[in-house]
Design an enzyme around this catalytic site. Structure first.
Site, PDB file in Angstrom:
ATOM      1  N   CYS A   1      -5.027   0.839   6.595  1.00 17.75           N
ATOM      2  CA  CYS A   1      -5.263   2.295   6.573  1.00 17.75           C
ATOM      3  C   CYS A   1      -6.518   2.684   5.793  1.00 17.75           C
ATOM      4  CB  CYS A   1      -4.059   3.016   5.985  1.00 17.75           C
ATOM      5  SG  CYS A   1      -3.964   2.895   4.187  1.00 17.75           S
TER       6      CYS A   1
ATOM      7  N   CYS B   1      -8.640  -5.714  -9.520  1.00 16.18           N
ATOM      8  CA  CYS B   1      -8.279  -4.686 -10.490  1.00 16.18           C
ATOM      9  C   CYS B   1      -7.822  -3.457  -9.697  1.00 16.18           C
ATOM     10  CB  CYS B   1      -9.513  -4.374 -11.329  1.00 16.18           C
ATOM     11  SG  CYS B   1      -9.194  -3.191 -12.631  1.00 16.18           S
TER      12      CYS B   1
ATOM     13  N   CYS C   1       0.537   3.102   3.600  1.00 18.61           N
ATOM     14  CA  CYS C   1       0.978   2.569   4.904  1.00 18.61           C
ATOM     15  C   CYS C   1       1.951   1.407   4.769  1.00 18.61           C
ATOM     16  CB  CYS C   1      -0.234   2.129   5.716  1.00 18.61           C
ATOM     17  SG  CYS C   1      -0.984   0.598   5.090  1.00 18.61           S
TER      18      CYS C   1
ATOM     19  N   CYS D   1      -7.366  -1.230   1.701  1.00 18.30           N
ATOM     20  CA  CYS D   1      -6.267  -1.693   2.558  1.00 18.30           C
ATOM     21  C   CYS D   1      -6.803  -1.887   3.972  1.00 18.30           C
ATOM     22  CB  CYS D   1      -5.160  -0.646   2.549  1.00 18.30           C
ATOM     23  SG  CYS D   1      -3.875  -0.956   3.777  1.00 18.30           S
TER      24      CYS D   1
ATOM     25  N   CYS E   1       0.848  -1.201   0.000  1.00 16.51           N
ATOM     26  CA  CYS E   1       0.000   0.000   0.000  1.00 16.51           C
ATOM     27  C   CYS E   1       0.882   1.250   0.000  1.00 16.51           C
ATOM     28  CB  CYS E   1      -0.888  -0.030   1.238  1.00 16.51           C
ATOM     29  SG  CYS E   1      -1.860   1.473   1.466  1.00 16.51           S
TER      30      CYS E   1
HETATM   31 ZN    ZN Z   1      -2.706   1.037   3.583  1.00 16.11          ZN
END
Ligand code: ZN
Length: 169
Positions: A137, A157, A92, A134, A89
C-alpha cells in the site's frame, strides 16, 4: 472594451479555469509510487483515495504513513515489545517483520535487522537517508540504516504507529 480590460479578463478567466481544473478535475498525484518492477507478497496491491485513508486511520497513523511523518522517539509501546509475534502494516495488514529479527537499538523506535520476506517492503532514496515503504500500500514505515547488527548489518528503524503487532498464540 479597452485592450487592458480585455487582457485582465482573459487572465482572470485563465486563472479561474486553472483553479477549477486543479480543484475539481485533476486528481492529486499520489504521494507514493513504487519503483517499476516492485513486487509484493502474493502480488497484493491496496490503493485507496486520500479520503478513504483518512477515514480508516487515526490522525497520527495517517500523518506517519501517508504524509511520511516521524513519531516521537519512545512514543510507541512497540519499541519495548518483546513477545514472539509478527508486525504488520497498520494500513493494509501486510506482514512486515518477525519478532525474531527485532533488536533493541536504543533509538526509541522499534528496530529490525530484516523484513519478514524481502519484498514485504521496498526502499526509496530520501535525501541522505533511505525510506522504507510497505510494498502493498506504499505506507511510509520508517528508514533503513547500515549500522545494524549481524547477520545483515541493517537497521530498519520503524515508526511503531505504522505497525500492528500480533503475538503468537
Ligand atoms: Zn501497507
Amino acid at each position: 472594451m479597452k485592450p487592458t480590460y480585455l487582457f485582465l479578463s482573459i487572465t482572470l478567466l485563465l486563472i479561474g479555469g486553472l483553479w477549477v481544473y486543479g480543484t475539481f478535475v485533476a486528481k492529486p498525484r499520489p504521494l507514493h509510487h513504487p519503483p517499476a518492477g516492485t513486487t509484493s507478497p502474493g502480488n497484493r496491491r491496496v490503493e485507496k483515495s486520500d479520503a478513504a485513508w483518512r477515514s480508516q486511520l487515526t490522525r497520527s497513523q495517517y500523518h506517519i504513513t501517508r504524509e511520511r511523518g516521524t513519531e516521537w522517539p519512545n512514543s510507541s509501546e512497540l519499541t519495548h515489545e518483546h513477545r514472539v509475534g509478527m508486525y504488520a502494516c497498520v494500513c493494509c495488514q501486510n506482514p512486515l517483520f518477525s519478532s525474531a529479527t527485532k533488536f533493541d537499538s536504543h533509538t526509541g523506535w522499534p528496530s529490525f535487522y530484516e523484513p519478514i520476506v524481502p519484498n514485504a517492503i521496498y526502499t526509496e532514496p530520501d535525501g541522505n537517508r533511505t525510506e522504507v515503504r510497505c510494498s502493498v500500500c506504499d505506507a511510509h514505515l520508517g528508514h533503513v540504516f547500515t549500522d545494524g547488527p549481524d547477520p545483515t548489518g541493517l537497521r530498519y528503524c520503524m515508526n511503531g504507529i505504522a505497525l500492528i503487532f500480533t503475538p503468537k498464540r
